[in-house]
Design a protein around this motif. Structure first.
Motif, mmCIF file in Angstrom:
data_model
loop_
_atom_site.group_PDB
_atom_site.id
_atom_site.type_symbol
_atom_site.label_atom_id
_atom_site.label_comp_id
_atom_site.label_asym_id
_atom_site.label_seq_id
_atom_site.Cartn_x
_atom_site.Cartn_y
_atom_site.Cartn_z
ATOM 1 N N GLN A 174 0.866 -1.177 0.000
ATOM 2 C CA GLN A 174 0.000 0.000 0.000
ATOM 3 C C GLN A 174 0.902 1.226 0.000
ATOM 4 O O GLN A 174 1.777 1.364 0.851
ATOM 5 N N TYR A 175 0.674 2.116 -0.979
ATOM 6 C CA TYR A 175 1.535 3.309 -1.061
ATOM 7 C C TYR A 175 0.760 4.433 -1.732
ATOM 8 O O TYR A 175 0.132 4.243 -2.782
ATOM 9 N N ASN A 176 0.769 5.569 -1.106
ATOM 10 C CA ASN A 176 0.156 6.778 -1.638
ATOM 11 C C ASN A 176 0.726 7.952 -0.847
ATOM 12 O O ASN A 176 1.520 7.750 0.075
ATOM 13 N N TYR A 177 0.345 9.169 -1.192
ATOM 14 C CA TYR A 177 1.002 10.307 -0.547
ATOM 15 C C TYR A 177 0.677 10.427 0.940
ATOM 16 O O TYR A 177 1.396 11.080 1.689
ATOM 17 N N MET A 178 -0.385 9.747 1.394
ATOM 18 C CA MET A 178 -0.677 9.724 2.831
ATOM 19 C C MET A 178 0.074 8.618 3.547
ATOM 20 O O MET A 178 0.304 8.692 4.754
ATOM 21 N N ASP A 179 0.431 7.573 2.820
ATOM 22 C CA ASP A 179 1.087 6.416 3.433
ATOM 23 C C ASP A 179 2.591 6.376 3.175
ATOM 24 O O ASP A 179 3.206 5.316 3.234
ATOM 25 N N MET A 202 -0.799 -1.016 -4.358
ATOM 26 C CA MET A 202 -2.246 -1.121 -4.165
ATOM 27 C C MET A 202 -2.721 0.073 -3.331
ATOM 28 O O MET A 202 -1.925 0.798 -2.745
ATOM 29 N N GLU A 203 -4.022 0.261 -3.296
ATOM 30 C CA GLU A 203 -4.659 1.334 -2.536
ATOM 31 C C GLU A 203 -4.060 2.712 -2.843
ATOM 32 O O GLU A 203 -3.738 3.477 -1.931
ATOM 33 N N PRO A 204 -3.916 3.062 -4.116
ATOM 34 C CA PRO A 204 -3.360 4.382 -4.442
ATOM 35 C C PRO A 204 -4.271 5.526 -4.005
ATOM 36 O O PRO A 204 -3.811 6.639 -3.765
ATOM 37 N N TRP A 238 1.238 11.317 -8.372
ATOM 38 C CA TRP A 238 2.266 11.309 -7.317
ATOM 39 C C TRP A 238 2.953 9.948 -7.244
ATOM 40 O O TRP A 238 4.179 9.862 -7.122
ATOM 41 N N ILE A 239 2.172 8.874 -7.334
ATOM 42 C CA ILE A 239 2.771 7.535 -7.252
ATOM 43 C C ILE A 239 3.595 7.238 -8.497
ATOM 44 O O ILE A 239 4.727 6.754 -8.410
#
Length: 396
Positions: A174-179, A202-204, A238-239
């Motif tokens: 799981q990776y996104n700008y919040m994580d 996953m979970e972008p 971003w990702i």
């Protein structure tokens, strides 16, 4: 559709992968004709990576994908599916599940096969001791499995341990700008890249939470830079700006999402965001940080906890409850820190020893905060529910 090369096997993968967890539904089930049309349209537009799992859509996702890929589409794509680690009681059980998956998918091989939802090294060790990894290697020699990997939902330290425990051919995080500082974290992403391990993200959009539940000032910050970009587009770009990411999975539930994501994936190159755009994310993160209840950066200096508490994980779930008002946080807390973990790691296990606080760079009153987390995230029936779930799945 842009592609990136799998550094392990040289395969050209579309940077946008189709996540098969959120198909359109009708009358309580998958709207099959519509979902099949969406899948085949996505293939025509260049998507060649499809990610499903044994449990998605109540076990119907794999079957739907199998139907959609019949008639010559199977040869055009890579199928990724997952062995539900938390359901595996023994090796024979794993074999039965795998054979069911082949039948559902109407195929005789799986391109990318994952151990599903590992949360800690102990969970990996449990499967390895059963002989699951050896069996998967035998299937790989026969060509029934092409690539062996895992998906991860735990803490940074555990991710690093699992990553180094086996010669993985890919991993999913799981990776996104919040994580960026949660779960595997950016450090984990960079470590995987340094080790030559392809990364599937996953979970972008955090299940849509980075689209529908954002604070107004975050939406305003994005719009002031480029009002034509939606929050979803900002998050995806971003990702993809990270060259270490091979594929970003998106669970697309309608035709408009498919069209929009394909459009974005057609020109989202690595290292393409400008300084101004990166500055917008700095501002957004600042806004979100100000709304964070516990200022934990998931650095891991507090770990390991003598009582087995996943301190960064507890704080991360608790922060989510307030940051994006996500109703699913309590379930994920229950699942990730109790029900499916090889060793339970929820907040109320804290023994109040204080060892963690002496190592915390943020000077967080960890023991006090864990009591708050326990009070808000663990119901009266929490421990009983975990015990029942673990007994059913035969996790000791």
């Amino acid at each position: 559709m842009l592609t990136r090369i799998n550094q392990k096997n040289g395969e050209e993968l579309s940077i946008l992968g189709f996540g098969c967890m959120r198909f359109p539904t009708r009358a309580g089930g998958i709207d099959e004709p519509r979902a099949i049309r969406m899948i085949r349209y996505a293939i025509e537009k260049g998507i060649n990576y499809f990610d499903t799992a044994y449990i998605y859509h109540g076990g119907k996702s794999e079957s739907l994908l199998g139907k959609a890929l019949a008639g010559g589409f199977r040869e055009k794509v890579k199928i990724a599916t997952k062995l539900p680690s938390f359901m595996v009681k023994n090796l024979d059980n794993a074999k039965k599940i795998f054979n069911t998956q082949l039948e559902r998918l109407q195929t005789d091989y799986i391109d990318y096969y994952l151990l599903h939802m590992l949360t800690d090294k102990a969970g990996f060790d449990r499967l390895a001791d059963m002989g699951v990894l050896t069996w998967m290697e035998e299937l790989k020699e026969k060509g029934t499995i092409k690539n062996i990997g895992f998906s991860f939902h735990g803490a940074k330290i555990e991710f690093e341990q699992i990553l180094k425990a086996y010669p993985w051919e890919f991993c999913q995080i799981q990776y996104n700008y919040m994580d960026e500082n949660n779960q595997a974290t950016k450090d984990g992403l960079l470590l995987a890249n340094d080790m030559g391990i392809p990364v599937i993200v996953m979970e972008p959009l955090r299940g849509g939470k980075l689209v529908t539940n954002l604070p107004e000032d975050v939406i305003k910050a994005f719009a002031e830079c480029d009002r034509d970009r939606s929050p979803a587009e900002w998050a995806l770009r971003w990702i993809w700006n990270h060259p270490q990411v091979n594929v970003v999975l998106s669970g697309m539930s309608d035709e408009a999402q498919v069209e929009d994501n394909i459009r974005i994936a057609s020109d989202s190159h690595a290292n393409s965001l400008t300084d101004e755009e990166l500055g917008v994310f700095d501002n957004v993160k600042r806004i979100l940080h100000e709304r964070t209840k516990i200022p934990c950066t998931a650095c891991g200096y507090c770990m390991p906890c003598p009582a087995g508490v996943d301190i960064p994980g507890c704080f991360s779930h608790y922060n989510d409850k307030y940051l994006i008002k996500d109703k699913g946080t309590r379930f994920r807390y229950y699942r990730n820190l109790g029900a499916v973990a090889a060793q339970p790691s929820y907040a109320s296990q804290c023994k109040d020893c204080g060892k963690c606080e002496s190592h915390c760079p943020q000077k967080i009153s960890i023991r006090s905060e864990l009591k708050t987390v326990s009070k808000e995230m663990e119901s009266v029936f929490y421990k009983a529910g975990i015990a029942i779930a673990r007994k059913f799945m035969k996790i000791k």
